[in-house]
Motif scaffolding. Structure first.
Motif, short mmCIF file in Angstrom:
data_model
loop_
_atom_site.label_atom_id
_atom_site.label_comp_id
_atom_site.label_asym_id
_atom_site.label_seq_id
_atom_site.Cartn_x
_atom_site.Cartn_y
_atom_site.Cartn_z
N UNK A 39 -19.38 29.63 4.51
CA UNK A 39 -19.60 29.74 3.07
C UNK A 39 -21.03 30.18 2.89
N UNK A 40 -21.23 31.26 2.10
CA UNK A 40 -22.54 31.85 1.94
C UNK A 40 -22.94 31.80 0.47
N UNK A 41 -24.21 31.48 0.22
CA UNK A 41 -24.78 31.65 -1.10
C UNK A 41 -25.54 32.96 -1.13
N UNK A 42 -25.29 33.80 -2.13
CA UNK A 42 -25.95 35.10 -2.25
C UNK A 42 -26.81 35.15 -3.50
N UNK A 43 -27.99 35.77 -3.37
CA UNK A 43 -28.85 35.99 -4.52
C UNK A 43 -28.43 37.27 -5.24
N UNK A 44 -29.03 37.54 -6.38
CA UNK A 44 -28.73 38.76 -7.13
C UNK A 44 -29.15 40.01 -6.37
N UNK A 45 -30.07 39.86 -5.41
CA UNK A 45 -30.53 41.00 -4.62
C UNK A 45 -29.69 41.23 -3.38
N UNK A 46 -28.68 40.37 -3.15
CA UNK A 46 -27.81 40.52 -1.99
C UNK A 46 -28.27 39.76 -0.77
N UNK A 47 -29.33 38.98 -0.88
CA UNK A 47 -29.82 38.19 0.26
C UNK A 47 -29.05 36.87 0.36
N UNK A 48 -29.03 36.30 1.56
CA UNK A 48 -28.37 35.02 1.77
C UNK A 48 -29.31 33.88 1.41
N UNK A 49 -28.90 33.03 0.47
CA UNK A 49 -29.69 31.88 0.08
C UNK A 49 -29.39 30.67 0.97
#
Length: 364
Positions: free
Chosen positions: A50-60
Motif C-alpha cells: 500500500x503506497x501513499x502518493x503526493x500530488x507530485x507523484x512521489x511516495x509518501x
C-alpha cells in the motif's frame, strides 16, 4: 498479525520521540508524509504494498502487504487507512500510516467475503465494508466500531446481489452502493452464475441500513454490472459499468445519478466505443467537478465527458486504471508504474515507479 515493512525510518524515529513527550499533538495525515492518494501496487519481486502518493507523484509512505490489495479507504480525521484484499478476499488491514504498521487485522464474517471496498462514517467512528454471502451472492454492509478497536458490531443488507464499491455522500452519512448484480462462484475462474438474470442497481442507504432509494438500469441493460463509484460535493454520483452480455453490443459504460432524479447513461460515438472493450475499471470526477472520466485498461484508454455527457476527450494510455481528482483535472496511474495528470485533454507524466499500480487510486 503479519509484520509490515515500511520505508520511513526517519519519520518513525521522530514520531516515537514525540510520543515520549507529554504534549504530543494529535497526528494528522501530514505526519504520514502528507499523501494525497492511496494506491495498492506490486513490485518486480512480486511483493504487494500500500503506497501513499503526493500530488507530485512521489511516495509518501510504503507499507508491505502479505497479498494483493484492491482498494483502500482513508480515515477522515487521522493518518489511518484500511486496505482490502482483492475479491473474493477475507482479510482487510488497518494501517497506521504515520508509524507504518498494521494496527488491526479484520476478517470477514463466516460465510461471507469482502468485495474490495469500504468507507468511513462522516465522524470516522464507523467503518462500513462491502461484503457478499458465499452461499447466494446476497450483499451486506459490515459495521465496525473504529473507536473500540474495529470491533465487528453488525451488518445490514446492501440492497442487491454482488455489491462492489460503496461510498458515503459528502456531508452526510448516506451510503451509496454499487450492487453489481452478479453471483460469482468462489473458484479460481470466478465463474459468473446468473448472467441471464442479472439485476444491477444503485442503492442509497442510511447508516442504520434503511433503504432511501434504489435505482435500476433500463431492462435491456440488465447485464451491465455497476461496479465503481465517484461522487461530487453536492451528491452527484457517477458509476462505471462492465458489460456481461453479447460482446457485439456496445452499451454505455458510464452513468450519473442524483437522488430523486432519473439515471443518465452516457455513450461514446460509435467510432470510439469499440476501443473501450465493454469494460470500465475506475471512475472519477475532475477536481473542479466539471468533468467525469472512466479508465478502460483492456482498451488502453481514458475517456472523459462534461457533466451533460458531451465533449468527449479520448486519451490513449496502456493499462491505465487508477483515477482520482486532481486540482486541475485527473490524477491517473497505470500498470507500468506511471503516475500522470490529465489536464485540458492531455496526459502529463509526473513520475514513473518500479511497480505495477493496481486498479484504484483513492483520494484522501
Amino acid at each position: 498479525m503479519p509484520q509490515m515493512a515500511i520505508d520511513m525510518t526517519t519519520r518513525r524515529s521522530f514520531l516515537v520521540s514525540l510520543l515520549a513527550t507529554a504534549s504530543l499533538p494529535r497526528l494528522t495525515w501530514a505526519d504520514a508524509g502528507g499523501p494525497s492518494y492511496l494506491a495498492a501496487a506490486k513490485d518486480p519481486s512480486g511483493q504487494f504494498s500500500l503506497i501513499g502518493l503526493t500530488r507530485e507523484g512521489a511516495e509518501a509512505f510504503h507499507v508491505s502487504l502479505p497479498a494483493r490489495g484492491h482498494a483502500g479507504a482513508g480515515h477522515p480525521k487521522r493518518p489511518e487507512a484500511v486496505v482490502f484484499a482483492r475479491r473474493p478476499g477475507t482479510f482487510a488491514y488497518v494501517i497506521d500510516c504515520a508509524f507504518g504498521r498494521v494496527s488491526h487485522d479484520l476478517t470477514a464474517p463466516e460465510g461471507a467475503h469482502f468485495s474490495g471496498h469500504g468507507t468511513y462514517s462522516r465522524d470516522g467512528t464507523t467503518l462500513f465494508t462491502s461484503e457478499i454471502s458465499n452461499a447466494d451472492g446476497q450483499g451486506q454492509i459490515g459495521l465496525w466500531d473504529v473507536e473500540n478497536g474495529y470491533e465487528r458490531v453488525g451488518e445490514f443488507a446492501s440492497g442487491g446481489l454482488g455489491p462492489h464499491e460503496i461510498l458515503r455522500l459528502p456531508d452526510s452519512d448516506t451510503i451509496v452502493v454499487a450492487n453489481g448484480g452478479i453471483v460469482t462462484a468462489l473458484d479460481d475462474d470466478r465463474s459468473k452464475l446468473n448472467i441471464n438474470t442479472m439485476a444491477p442497481n444503485l442503492t442509497y442507504l442510511s447508516s442504520d441500513g434503511d433503504v432511501l432509494e434504489r435505482v435500476e438500469l433500463p431492462s435491456h441493460w440488465h447485464q451491465n454490472s455497476i461496479r465503481h463509484l465517484s461522487v461530487t460535493s453536492d451528491g452527484l454520483v457517477g458509476f462505471a459499468m462492465q458489460w456481461e452480455g453479447d460482446p457485439a453490443i456496445m452499451p454505455p459504460l458510464l452513468g450519473v445519478h442524483k437522488q430523486g432524479d432519473a439515471v443518465v447513461l452516457i455513450s461514446l460515438p460509435d467510432y470510439l466505443a469499440p476501443r473501450l472493450k465493454n469494460y470500465a475499471a475506475s471512475i472519477a470526477f475532475s477536481g473542479d467537478e466539471t468533468r467525469v472520466a472512466i479508465t478502460c485498461p483492456r482498451g488502453g484508454v481514458m475517456v472523459s465527458f462534461d457533466l451533460a455527457g458531451q465533449d468527449p476527450e479520448f486519451l490513449p494510455r496502456a493499462d491505465v486504471c487508477g483515477i482520482s481528482a486532481s486540482q486541475n483535472g485527473f490524477y491517473v496511474t497505470d500498470g507500468l508504474g506511471g503516475v500522470l495528470e490529465s489536464k485540458a485533454g492531455k496526459l502529463r507524466p509526473l513520475a514513473v515507479h518500479d511497480r505495477a499500480w493496481d486498479n484504484h487510486l483513492v483520494r484522501i
